[in-house]
Design an enzyme around this catalytic site. Sequence first.
Site, PDB file in Angstrom:
ATOM      1  N   GLY A 239       0.754  -1.244   0.000  1.00  0.00           N
ATOM      2  CA  GLY A 239       0.000   0.000   0.000  1.00  0.00           C
ATOM      3  C   GLY A 239       0.782   1.290   0.000  1.00  0.00           C
ATOM      4  O   GLY A 239       0.208   2.361  -0.234  1.00  0.00           O
ATOM      5  N   TYR A 318      -9.573   5.273 -12.061  1.00  0.00           N
ATOM      6  CA  TYR A 318      -9.247   5.855 -10.741  1.00  0.00           C
ATOM      7  C   TYR A 318      -8.913   7.346 -10.836  1.00  0.00           C
ATOM      8  O   TYR A 318      -8.306   7.882  -9.906  1.00  0.00           O
ATOM      9  CB  TYR A 318      -8.029   5.159 -10.128  1.00  0.00           C
ATOM     10  CG  TYR A 318      -8.029   3.657 -10.187  1.00  0.00           C
ATOM     11  CD1 TYR A 318      -8.894   2.907  -9.399  1.00  0.00           C
ATOM     12  CD2 TYR A 318      -7.158   2.984 -11.035  1.00  0.00           C
ATOM     13  CE1 TYR A 318      -8.882   1.517  -9.454  1.00  0.00           C
ATOM     14  CE2 TYR A 318      -7.139   1.600 -11.089  1.00  0.00           C
ATOM     15  CZ  TYR A 318      -8.008   0.876 -10.299  1.00  0.00           C
ATOM     16  OH  TYR A 318      -7.979  -0.491 -10.358  1.00  0.00           O
ATOM     17  N   CYS A 346     -13.917   3.388 -28.620  1.00  0.00           N
ATOM     18  CA  CYS A 346     -15.159   4.144 -28.824  1.00  0.00           C
ATOM     19  C   CYS A 346     -15.879   4.430 -27.525  1.00  0.00           C
ATOM     20  O   CYS A 346     -16.981   3.929 -27.282  1.00  0.00           O
ATOM     21  CB  CYS A 346     -16.049   3.366 -29.783  1.00  0.00           C
ATOM     22  SG  CYS A 346     -15.172   3.066 -31.307  1.00  0.00           S
ATOM     23  N   GLU A 347     -15.245   5.171 -26.659  1.00  0.00           N
ATOM     24  CA  GLU A 347     -15.865   5.591 -25.399  1.00  0.00           C
ATOM     25  C   GLU A 347     -15.268   6.932 -25.005  1.00  0.00           C
ATOM     26  O   GLU A 347     -14.056   7.122 -25.118  1.00  0.00           O
ATOM     27  CB  GLU A 347     -15.535   4.600 -24.268  1.00  0.00           C
ATOM     28  CG  GLU A 347     -16.125   3.245 -24.477  1.00  0.00           C
ATOM     29  CD  GLU A 347     -16.405   2.516 -23.162  1.00  0.00           C
ATOM     30  OE1 GLU A 347     -16.521   3.173 -22.110  1.00  0.00           O
ATOM     31  OE2 GLU A 347     -16.528   1.294 -23.243  1.00  0.00           O
TER      32      GLU A 347
END
Length: 422
Positions: A239, A318, A346-347
Amino acid sequence: MHHFEYRDGVLHVEDVAIPEIAAATGTPFYCYSSATLERHYRVFSEAFRGQPARVCYAVKANSNLAVIATLARLGAGADVVSEGELRRALAAGVPPRKIVFSGVGKTDSEIIFALETGIDQFNVESEPELERLSELATARDMTARIAIRVNPDVDARTHEKISTGKAENKFGISWQRAPAVYARAAELPGIEATGIDVHIGSQLTDLAPFEAAFRRVADMVENLRAQGHDITRIDLGGGLGIPYRGDNDVPPHPDEYAAMVKRCIGHLGCELTFEPGRLIAGNAGILVSRVIYEKTGDDRSFLIIDAAMNDLIRPTLYDAFHEIRPVIEAAGTAEKVTYDVVGPVCETGDFMAKGRRLPRLKAGDLIAIMSAGAYGAVQASEYNTRPLVPEVLVQVDRFAQVRARPSYDAILKQDMIPSWLE
Ligand code: LLP
């Protein structure tokens, strides 16, 4: 610190010029630096010199066999979360005695495979998993060494999708419930519960949440010992965050992290395990892409590149920031443009960066998307039937493809036409 630098105006990975790799491999491609992987592993493990600690690299961050093998040669163990990752760790030369198995949903066949492999530790995340592990181990006359993953209910203050230590998250067993679970584990055959495990999230840039979680763990160890449990091992997860914005980002150094660990946990005399992923691989890799078009819209300028969200999903998933560098360094006086750097998918969510000031680039130019060594290639997909991006490993002045770009034939062959459609 990493080994991606301009030399005579050309971005290099160690001693290799990126255009040379691009010519051999085509674009886009991921490129990793052995020296950087090794350096990060050493800096982290040396921070714990004098403490009884071991590093089990979180394979999920970058599971290419060559990356795992690079670390295994330095003595790294592995933290795996699936049978697939376990098989990768073994294939890359990590000995079973250095492997820990985390994850909330281990299936029977995964548990059996791990038992038969003789891994070192299962990180148990629920009571049903504990019961099942006992049954499966007992049926084979085996004993599974476990750590119980506790959920300390601490806010890691990172992106919500990679925060794992709050009560509402699916991970671990609540710290209030944990004593009862250790009591149950002590009764169960085939289980040796000598450890405790915690992991509160990823890309933490502040030590305070770690400290809160680790102090809670230390208290729990003392309580569990008072109840007669022989707790000798603590797994503190991974982390620790990395710099994504060059020198503008200064996350805590592993030395500071190690000193904090010693303050919180040192007096317990336990063997420690760490599971860093991003810290080792993140800044050891880049995604190299080529500009297809520069498109000037009414409202803004788009730099359309041949890498897309299917290759690196972090910006859209994120809101992650990845520095972008032209492979051929621009003169200080070069014209600058504010671009949305986007891919061909295509987004509207297919972007690498928005509103980014870069020197003006044109079709054919190469760019490097930095800090893409962790959670890049491993999260790629073939969406839009775009072949998975190849991976290249550099070592000093040589490079090798460590995963090839699949051919369109190979991609299409994965599907099958059923008999009624033939
Ligand atoms: N141990 C456990 C139990 C984990 O769940 C993780 C990461 C790690 C260790 C390694 O954490 P690290 O040292 O890499 O922060 N895909 C996301 C990150 C997901 C992290 C999942 N768990 C991203 O791209 O930011």
